[in-house]
Design a protein around this motif. Structure first.
Motif, PDB file in Angstrom:
ATOM      1  N   THR A 535      32.487 -31.608  -2.934  1.00  0.00           N
ATOM      2  CA  THR A 535      31.548 -32.112  -4.300  1.00  0.00           C
ATOM      3  C   THR A 535      30.299 -31.443  -5.079  1.00  0.00           C
ATOM      4  OG1 THR A 535      30.312 -34.152  -3.879  1.00  0.00           O
ATOM      5  CG2 THR A 535      32.457 -34.412  -4.113  1.00  0.00           C
ATOM      6  N   THR A 536      29.450 -30.343  -3.820  1.00  0.00           N
ATOM      7  CA  THR A 536      28.372 -30.226  -4.041  1.00  0.00           C
ATOM      8  C   THR A 536      28.696 -28.962  -5.159  1.00  0.00           C
ATOM      9  OG1 THR A 536      27.605 -30.093  -1.645  1.00  0.00           O
ATOM     10  CG2 THR A 536      26.995 -31.874  -2.783  1.00  0.00           C
ATOM     11  N   SER A 537      29.299 -29.162  -4.064  1.00  0.00           N
ATOM     12  CA  SER A 537      29.637 -26.999  -4.036  1.00  0.00           C
ATOM     13  C   SER A 537      30.045 -26.586  -5.811  1.00  0.00           C
ATOM     14  CB  SER A 537      30.634 -26.367  -3.351  1.00  0.00           C
ATOM     15  OG  SER A 537      32.170 -27.239  -3.743  1.00  0.00           O
ATOM     16  N   THR A 538      30.190 -27.560  -6.170  1.00  0.00           N
ATOM     17  CA  THR A 538      30.776 -28.060  -8.047  1.00  0.00           C
ATOM     18  C   THR A 538      30.021 -27.932  -8.911  1.00  0.00           C
ATOM     19  OG1 THR A 538      33.243 -29.174  -7.107  1.00  0.00           O
ATOM     20  CG2 THR A 538      32.889 -29.160 -10.287  1.00  0.00           C
ATOM     21  N   ARG A 539      28.667 -28.589  -8.361  1.00  0.00           N
ATOM     22  CA  ARG A 539      27.850 -28.453  -9.275  1.00  0.00           C
ATOM     23  C   ARG A 539      27.095 -27.518  -9.504  1.00  0.00           C
ATOM     24  NH1 ARG A 539      25.100 -33.406 -10.227  1.00  0.00           N
ATOM     25  NH2 ARG A 539      23.378 -32.066 -10.097  1.00  0.00           N
ATOM     26  N   PHE A 540      26.993 -26.464  -7.843  1.00  0.00           N
ATOM     27  CA  PHE A 540      26.255 -25.063  -8.103  1.00  0.00           C
ATOM     28  C   PHE A 540      27.023 -24.045  -8.702  1.00  0.00           C
ATOM     29  CE2 PHE A 540      24.902 -26.241  -3.345  1.00  0.00           C
ATOM     30  CZ  PHE A 540      24.041 -27.340  -4.414  1.00  0.00           C
ATOM     31  N   LEU A 541      28.738 -24.518  -9.124  1.00  0.00           N
ATOM     32  CA  LEU A 541      30.006 -23.164  -9.696  1.00  0.00           C
ATOM     33  C   LEU A 541      29.909 -23.039 -11.638  1.00  0.00           C
ATOM     34  CD1 LEU A 541      32.729 -23.295  -7.634  1.00  0.00           C
ATOM     35  CD2 LEU A 541      31.583 -21.544  -7.776  1.00  0.00           C
ATOM     36  N   THR A 542      29.263 -24.663 -11.876  1.00  0.00           N
ATOM     37  CA  THR A 542      30.070 -24.892 -13.059  1.00  0.00           C
ATOM     38  C   THR A 542      28.168 -25.299 -13.715  1.00  0.00           C
ATOM     39  OG1 THR A 542      29.316 -27.289 -12.222  1.00  0.00           O
ATOM     40  CG2 THR A 542      31.667 -26.181 -12.419  1.00  0.00           C
ATOM     41  N   VAL A 543      27.478 -25.557 -12.966  1.00  0.00           N
ATOM     42  CA  VAL A 543      26.007 -25.937 -14.027  1.00  0.00           C
ATOM     43  C   VAL A 543      25.581 -24.452 -14.819  1.00  0.00           C
ATOM     44  CG1 VAL A 543      24.631 -25.038 -12.388  1.00  0.00           C
ATOM     45  CG2 VAL A 543      23.588 -26.954 -13.651  1.00  0.00           C
ATOM     46  N   GLY A 544      25.931 -23.640 -14.292  1.00  0.00           N
ATOM     47  CA  GLY A 544      24.813 -22.470 -15.469  1.00  0.00           C
ATOM     48  C   GLY A 544      26.070 -22.524 -16.902  1.00  0.00           C
ATOM     49  N   TYR A 545      26.948 -22.340 -16.518  1.00  0.00           N
ATOM     50  CA  TYR A 545      28.079 -22.993 -18.060  1.00  0.00           C
ATOM     51  C   TYR A 545      28.256 -23.911 -18.735  1.00  0.00           C
ATOM     52  CZ  TYR A 545      32.126 -22.256 -20.585  1.00  0.00           C
ATOM     53  OH  TYR A 545      33.373 -22.353 -22.193  1.00  0.00           O
ATOM     54  N   LEU A 546      27.539 -24.636 -18.208  1.00  0.00           N
ATOM     55  CA  LEU A 546      27.416 -26.459 -18.889  1.00  0.00           C
ATOM     56  C   LEU A 546      26.213 -26.564 -19.524  1.00  0.00           C
ATOM     57  CD1 LEU A 546      28.182 -29.334 -16.015  1.00  0.00           C
ATOM     58  CD2 LEU A 546      29.970 -28.614 -18.083  1.00  0.00           C
ATOM     59  N   ARG A 547      25.969 -25.386 -19.175  1.00  0.00           N
ATOM     60  CA  ARG A 547      24.491 -25.364 -19.903  1.00  0.00           C
ATOM     61  C   ARG A 547      23.967 -24.039 -20.775  1.00  0.00           C
ATOM     62  NH1 ARG A 547      19.986 -25.177 -14.618  1.00  0.00           N
ATOM     63  NH2 ARG A 547      19.564 -27.851 -14.143  1.00  0.00           N
ATOM     64  N   SER A 548      24.481 -23.511 -21.058  1.00  0.00           N
ATOM     65  CA  SER A 548      25.249 -22.474 -21.825  1.00  0.00           C
ATOM     66  C   SER A 548      26.206 -21.674 -22.275  1.00  0.00           C
ATOM     67  CB  SER A 548      24.091 -20.856 -20.986  1.00  0.00           C
ATOM     68  OG  SER A 548      25.262 -20.494 -20.107  1.00  0.00           O
ATOM     69  N   GLY A 549      27.220 -22.128 -21.793  1.00  0.00           N
ATOM     70  CA  GLY A 549      28.216 -22.647 -22.407  1.00  0.00           C
ATOM     71  C   GLY A 549      29.103 -20.715 -22.108  1.00  0.00           C
ATOM     72  N   ASN A 550      28.585 -20.071 -21.332  1.00  0.00           N
ATOM     73  CA  ASN A 550      28.461 -18.456 -21.461  1.00  0.00           C
ATOM     74  C   ASN A 550      29.892 -18.116 -20.493  1.00  0.00           C
ATOM     75  OD1 ASN A 550      28.286 -15.394 -21.262  1.00  0.00           O
ATOM     76  ND2 ASN A 550      25.785 -15.334 -21.304  1.00  0.00           N
ATOM     77  N   LEU A 551      30.570 -17.196 -21.085  1.00  0.00           N
ATOM     78  CA  LEU A 551      31.888 -17.227 -20.205  1.00  0.00           C
ATOM     79  C   LEU A 551      31.129 -16.523 -19.163  1.00  0.00           C
ATOM     80  CD1 LEU A 551      34.467 -17.419 -21.980  1.00  0.00           C
ATOM     81  CD2 LEU A 551      34.217 -18.467 -20.764  1.00  0.00           C
ATOM     82  N   ARG A 552      30.846 -15.532 -18.877  1.00  0.00           N
ATOM     83  CA  ARG A 552      29.741 -13.825 -17.737  1.00  0.00           C
ATOM     84  C   ARG A 552      29.002 -13.965 -16.905  1.00  0.00           C
ATOM     85  NH1 ARG A 552      27.779  -9.860 -19.164  1.00  0.00           N
ATOM     86  NH2 ARG A 552      26.200  -8.385 -16.902  1.00  0.00           N
ATOM     87  N   ILE A 553      29.293 -16.083 -17.164  1.00  0.00           N
ATOM     88  CA  ILE A 553      28.738 -17.477 -15.469  1.00  0.00           C
ATOM     89  C   ILE A 553      30.449 -17.223 -14.716  1.00  0.00           C
ATOM     90  CG2 ILE A 553      27.911 -18.643 -14.354  1.00  0.00           C
ATOM     91  CD1 ILE A 553      26.186 -19.505 -16.846  1.00  0.00           C
ATOM     92  N   VAL A 554      31.158 -17.588 -15.810  1.00  0.00           N
ATOM     93  CA  VAL A 554      32.371 -17.993 -14.932  1.00  0.00           C
ATOM     94  C   VAL A 554      33.375 -16.541 -14.294  1.00  0.00           C
ATOM     95  CG1 VAL A 554      34.750 -18.247 -15.684  1.00  0.00           C
ATOM     96  CG2 VAL A 554      32.782 -20.203 -16.452  1.00  0.00           C
ATOM     97  N   ALA A 555      32.483 -15.512 -15.226  1.00  0.00           N
ATOM     98  CA  ALA A 555      33.966 -14.401 -14.898  1.00  0.00           C
ATOM     99  C   ALA A 555      32.755 -14.224 -13.357  1.00  0.00           C
ATOM    100  CB  ALA A 555      33.603 -13.283 -16.111  1.00  0.00           C
TER     101      ALA A 555
END
Length: 928
Positions: A535-555
Motif C-alpha cells: 500500500t505504501t509503495s503505491t503512494r511513492f509511485l503515484t503521488v507525483g503524477y497525482l499532483r502534476s498530471g505530468n506523464l513524464r513521471i509515469v514514463a
C-alpha cells in the motif's frame, strides 16, 4: 581379504526345521560344492567373482555373532536433513536375539531372529533405536541380501534399513517404512543421499498384490532385500525381482569407496520418508544376512596370487544356501578407509599468489577510501569558508542545489514541477535563448528534472532542515512505518527459523513458546504486516503524477521500476550463489534437528543456466505463485518482488485512469469495483488500489484537514481503525485458540482457477499459502495506514531518529537478513546446542549476534545496493531521455597547449590530431 576360510557345509534340516529358501534366491547350483571357498564366490547372474563373504543365519544362532557385527551405542547431538526434526540414537538394549513366536506372527523362523527396537521420542526429540554394523569396513562392491521384517503397522512411523554407509554421498540403502498410516507404507531404494521420493521405491500395496508383481506374499512379513553393487551399476531387488537399476553412465554418483554394512531400526520424523517417530516401543527383525564382496585391503600382489591360483570353476556359488560363516580378515579390514592426502607443497605456490593478490587489492581499496575521505573533508572545509549569498532567488537555488527539489526526499514534498520540469533534449534551445545560463547550469537543470522522480527510499535524516517548496513539513512517519514492517519481517523469519512453536504451537522447547503462539504471535508474527509494503509503495509511485498530471513521471517509473528492483536482487543473488557454493550454509541443513523447524531451506544451483532462468522468472512470473528462486535463496522473501513489480503496473495504469475521472462519485465507484474484483480473484492488486485511494484522498481531496477540523469524527475514525486492525490480527488467534479457521473459510469463497468452482468445494481448500493475498491482510494494511495518517501522536513516534536511520536500509534488511540467519545463525545454534548450552541462552546469543551483524553490514551493503539500484537506474533513464553526448577529441579533457608546450613534443603529431578532430566534427554538430 581372500585367503583361508572358516566355512562349514550345513547339514540338511528336517522339513519342519529347515528354513525355507527365499523366493528367486535359489539358482541352479554348480555341479560341485567344494568345502574350501578360498577361491571366492561366483555369481552366475551378474558374472561377478567376489573374494570374501559375511554370512549369518540368526535363526540358527544362540548368541550374537560379535566376530561379524558390532552393536552400536551412540547419541547424535544433531542430524543432517531438511525435514529431520528428531535426533537419532542407538543402544545395546535395543538389539536382542528373540524367539520368533514371541516377536513375529510368522512361521518362517521357529528358532530365533535378531530383533531391533526403537523407542518413543524423549522430550528433547531424541529417538533411540537399535543398530548393528559389520566389523569389516573394507567392503567394496558385492552382492548383499537379507531376510528382513519391517516395523509393524499402526505403531508410528519408523524405518528398518539395510544399508552400506561410508558418508552421505558414498552410501546406498533399502528401507522398510511403515509410516504413520498403513496405507502409505512403502519400501525405499536410495543411494548417495537421495531425497526419499516415492518414485524411488515401491508401495506396500504393490508388494502385496501378486497379480501385479511377484515381490512377496505380504510386505508386513519377512521380505528378501538384495543389492548388487559393482563399479558400473547398482541394482535393487525385492523378493528376487529387480525394482530399480542405476548405471554409472546415467548417474556418476554410484558409490565407489569401501565401508561397512549395517542394519538399523530408526526414526528421525522425516515426513517424506518414515514419518513418526513411533509412539510405542516397536520392533523389527532380521532373519539372515548373506553378503559376498571384494576387499579393498587386497594388494596388487595378493590379487596376482589369487588369479594364478584360482579360476571360476574353483569358486563357490553365492546361490549355495548351505554356506555358513564368514571369511577370515586381518586388523586392516576393520579400519575405516582414509583418502590419500594430497601434496600440500604443490598448493603452496597458488596460496602465496592468491594471498599476495588479495593483499594488494585490499591495500588499493583502503588507499582509495582514505584518499576519498581526505578529499571530502577538504571540499567541506572549502565550502565552509565560502561566503553565503542571501540574494539567491528560489529558481537559482533549485538550479544550483537540485538535491533540495527532488521528490526522492519524500513523496509528500510540494514541488514546483513547472519550474523544474526541463526536457534534457532541449538543452540546445536553452543555451541559445539564455544569455546568463551556462552549459553546466543547463545540465544541472536536466539533472534536477530527472531526480524529481527518483525513488522515495532516499528519505533524509530527521535532523535535516531543508525547506520544502510549498511549505509542507516532511511526512517521515510513512518511512518509519515501512521501517517497522521491515523489522517485523525479520522477526517473523527468525521465529520461523529458530522458534517454530511461536508460529505453529507445536515442537516447543519451553512451555512459554506455546503461550507466545497464543498471545503474541497473532499480533506480531502475522503475515498481515506485509500488506503495508504494497500500500505504501503505491503512494511513492503515484503521488507525483497525482499532483502534476505530468506523464513524464509515469514514463520514468515505467522505465526504471524493473531495473530498480531486479538489479540489486541480482547482485545479492549472485553473492548468495557464491556463498552457498562455498558451503556457507553447510550447517543450515543440521538446524532442523536442533530447532525442530522445517521452514529454513536452500540448496545450491545445479548450473548457471538455472540461475539465469530463475532470475528472469522474477520479471515475468504472474502472482499468485512462488518463484523457483525461493528454493535457492535464504528465506523465500523474493516472491514479493513479483508482487511488487506486477503491482507497479497496476498502480501506474490505475493512477492515469483515476486522474481523468474528475467526478468523485465515478472516481470512488471505480475504486470500489477494482478492489472488489481483485479481492474476489485473489489478486494482490486490491492492496495497490487501496494504497492509491489513500494517496488520492491525501493529495487531491486533502481529507486530513477535513478530519482534523471535526474532533468527533477524528476520534471516531481513530478508534475504528485501531479496533479494526486489532480484529484483523485476531483472526489468526481465533484459529489457534478457538479452532475457528476464518482464513480458510474466507479463502473458500473465491473461485478455483482450474475448475471455476468455489475453492471450498475442491481439493485445494484449506489455509491459504503464504504467497496468496488474504482479506484480513488487506483490511489491516488499509486501516493501519489510514489511522497513522490521521494520528499526529503516531506520526511523531514513527518519525523517530532510529526509524529514520533504518529506513534507507530497508531493502538491504529485506535481502540480507535471511543470509545471516542461514549462515551465522545456524552455526551458532548448532554448535552451542551441541555443547549442551540451554536453548534459551542459545537464542539470546544468536539473536544478539544475528541482528548485530545485520546492522553492521548495513553500513557497507546499502551503499552497494543503492549504486546497483538507484545509480544504475538513474543512468538508464538519463540515457533514455537525453541525446548523445558531445564527441570529443583524443586529447580531451586536456587542452592541446598542455602537450604542445612540453619539452620534446612533436608538433606534427599535435597538428595531425587537430586535423582528425576537425574532419570528424562539422561546425553544425558542435553544439549537439
Amino acid at each position: 581379504m581372500g585367503g583361508s576360510c572358516s566355512f562349514r557345509i550345513g547339514n540338511k534340516l528336517k522339513p519342519a526345521e529347515q528354513s525355507p529358501k527365499p523366493s528367486r534366491l535359489v539358482e541352479a547350483m554348480l555341479s560341485r560344492a567344494p568345502l574350501d571357498c578360498s577361491c571366492g564366490f561366483y555369481d552366475r547372474t551378474s558374472k561377478q567373482l567376489f573374494t570374501d563373504s559375511l554370512i549369518v543365519y540368526f535363526n540358527e544362532s544362540t548368541s550374537f555373532p560379535y566376530e561379524a557385527f558390532t552393536i552400536s551405542n551412540y547419541t547424535h547431538k544433531y542430524e543432517k536433513g531438511w525435514n529431520t526434526i528428531y535426533r537419532e540414537g542407538a543402544t545395546f538394549n535395543n538389539v536382542q536375539l528373540t524367539n520368533a513366536s514371541e516377536s513375529a506372527s510368522s512361521d518362517v523362523f521357529l528358532d530365533s531372529s535378531l530383533e531391533l527396537y526403537v523407542d518413543p521420542t524423549s522430550e528433547d526429540h531424541l529417538v533411540v533405536g537399535g543398530e548393528i554394523k559389520s566389523v569389516r569396513q573394507d567392503i567394496q562392491y558385492g552382492s548383499f541380501s537379507a531376510l528382513v521384517r519391517g516395523p509393524p503397522p499402526s505403531s508410528g512411523g519408523s524405518s528398518m534399513s539395510m544399508m552400506f554407509l561410508y558418508n552421505e554421498t558414498q552410501q546406498w540403502e533399502m528401507d522398510l517404512l511403515n509410516t504413520d498410516k498403513p496405507e502409505t507404507a512403502w519400501l525405499a531404494t536410495l543411494f548417495a543421499g537421495e531425497f526419499p521420493n516415492r518414485s524411488l521405491g515401491v508401495n506396500y500395496s504393490t508388494l502385496g498384490n501378486t497379480s501385479l508383481s511377484n515381490y512377496t506374499s505380504s510386505p508386513w512379513a519377512y521380505v528378501e532385500l538384495k543389492v548388487d553393487w559393482d563399479p558400473k551399476s547398482l541394482n535393487y531387488s525385492i523378493g528376487g525381482v529387480v525394482s530399480r537399476n542405476i548405471t554409472r553412465k546415467h548417474d556418476t554418483g554410484i558409490p565407489s569407496i569401501p565401508g561397512p554394512l549395517l542394519f538399523k531400526h530408526w526414526s528421525v520424523g522425516n515426513k517424506f520418508s518414515s514419518q513418526g517417530p513411533p509412539y510405542m516401543r516397536t520392533g523389527a527383525n532380521i532373519g539372515l544376512v548373506r553378503s559376498f564382496f571384494n576387499s579393498s585391503t587386497m594388494t596388487k600382489e595378493e590379487r596376482k596370487q589369487f588369479d594364478a591360483r584360482c579360476d571360476i570353476l574353483s569358486a563357490c556359488s553365492i546361490a549355495d544356501t548351505s554356506l555358513r560363516g564368514s571369511t577370515a580378515y586381518n586388523s586392516a579390514a576393520t579400519a575405516p578407509w582414509r583418502e590419500t592426502k594430497s601434496n600440500f607443497r604443490l598448493k603452496i605456490f597458488a596460496i602465496v599468489i592468491v594471498s599476495l593478490g588479495s593483499a594488494i587489492g585490499a591495500l588499493m581499496l583502503i588507499n582509495a577510501r582514505i584518499r576519498r575521505i581526505i578529499e571530502r573533508r577538504a571540499i567541506l572545509e572549502q565550502k565552509a569558508n565560502e561566503p553565503s549569498y542571501s540574494s539567491r532567488t528560489e529558481d537559482e537555488s533549485s538550479f544550483g542545489r537540485p538535491s533540495e527539489s527532488i521528490t526522492g526526499r519524500h513523496e509528500h514534498q510540494e514541488l514546483n514541477f513547472a519550474a523544474a520540469e526541463v526536457d534534457p533534449l532541449k538543452r540546445a534551445d536553452i543555451k541559445k535563448t539564455s544569455t546568463t545560463m551556462t552549459d553546466t547550469q543547463a545540465s544541472k537543470v536536466g539533472t534536477a528534472a530527472i531526480t524529481t522522480v527518483t525513488e522515495a527510499a532516499s528519505i533524509p535524516k530527521p535532523s535535516s532542515t531543508v525547506v520544502l517548496q510549498g511549505g509542507k513539513p516532511r511526512v517521515d512517519y510513512m518511512a518509519g512505518m515501512v521501517a517497522i514492517c521491515a523489522l517485523m519481517v525479520t522477526i517473523i523469519h527468525y521465529a520461523l527459523t529458530f522458534l517454530p512453536a511461536l508460529d505453529s504451537g507445536y515442537n516447543a522447547h519451553y512451555r512459554s513458546e506455546i503461550w507466545g503462539s497464543r498471545i503474541l504471535a497473532p499480533y506480531f508474527l502475522n503475515a498481515a504486516w506485509l500488506g503495508l509494503f504494497f500500500t505504501t509503495s503505491t503512494r511513492f509511485l503515484t503521488v507525483g503524477y497525482l499532483r502534476s498530471g505530468n506523464l513524464r513521471i509515469v514514463a520514468e517509473k515505467t522505465v526504471t521500476r524493473p531495473f530498480r528492483l531486479i538489479i540489486p536482487v541480482a547482485g545479492v543473488v549472485i553473492l548468495k550463489y557464491f556463498l552457498i557454493d562455498c558451503g556457507a550454509t553447510k550447517w543450515l541443513e543440521y538446524l532442523p534437528s536442533i530447532t525442530w523447524s522445517t521452514w529454513p531451506y536452500t540448496v545450491r544451483y545445479t548450473n548457471f543456466g538455472k540461475f539465469l532462468n530463475e532470475l528472469l522468472e522474477l520479471l515475468y512470473l504472474i502472482p499468485n505463485a512462488s518463484p523457483q528462486i525461493t528454493f535457492n535463496y535464504c528465506t523465500g522473501v523474493l516472491w514479493t518482488i513479483t508482487v511488487t513489480l506486477q503491482g507497479s503496473w497496476i498502480s501506474l495504469l490505475g493512477v492515469m485512469i483515476i486522474y481523468e475521472l474528475k467526478n468523485p462519485w465515478k472516481r470512488f465507484s471505480y475504486y470500489t469495483l477494482c478492489i472488489l474484483m481483485n479481492w474476489y480473484a485473489r489478486e494482490w492488486g486490491s492492496y495497490f488500489w487501496a494504497g492509491l485511494i489513500l494517496a488520492d484522498l491525501d493529495v487531491i481531496y486533502k481529507y486530513t484537514k477535513y478530519i482534523y477540523a471535526r474532533p468527533l469524527l477524528h476520534w471516531f475514525l481513530l478508534i475504528t481503525c485501531f479496533l479494526t486492525a486489532f480484529a484483523m490480527l485476531t483472526w489468526d488467534a481465533l484459529l489457534i485458540d478457538a479452532d475457528v479457521p476464518l482464513l480458510a473459510l474466507e479463502r473458500g469463497i473465491h473461485p478455483d482457477l482450474k475448475t471455476g468452482r468455489p475453492i471450498s468445494q475442491t481439493e485445494n481448500k484449506g489455509y491459504p499459502a503464504y504467497f496468496e493475498p488474504r482479506l484480513n491482510g488487506l483490511v489491516f494494511a488499509s486501516v493501519v495506514q489510514l489511522g497513522v495518517e490521521i494520528s499526529p501522536f503516531t506520526q511523531k513516534l514513527l518519525s523517530s531518529r532510529i526509524l529514520m536511520w533504518i529506513f534507507p536500509h530497508i531493502f538491504t534488511i529485506y535481502l540480507f537478513h535471511g543470509l545471516i540467519f542461514s549462515t551465522l545463525g545456524s552455526v551458532i545454534v548448532v554448535q552451542l546446542s551441541a555443547a549442551g548450552v540451554p536453548y534459551w541462552v542459545v537464542m539470546l546469543v544468536n539473536a544478539t549476534a544475528c541482528w548485530g551483524t545485520l546492522f553492521l553490514v548495513l553500513l557497507v551493503v546499502t551503499t552497494a545496493i543503492e549504486i546497483l539500484g538507484k545509480g544504475v537506474t538513474a543512468s538508464i533513464w538519463r540515457f533514455g531521455v537525453e541525446g548523445s553526448a558531445k564527441k570529443e577529441g583524443t586529447l580531451w579533457p586536456f587542452e592541446k597547449e598542455l602537450l604542445l608546450g612540453r619539452p620534446g613534443a612533436d608538433p606534427h603529431v599535435i597538428a595531425n590530431e587537430e586535423q582528425v578532430v576537425e574532419s570528424r566534427f562539422s561546425p553544425d554538430e558542435e553544439g549537439k
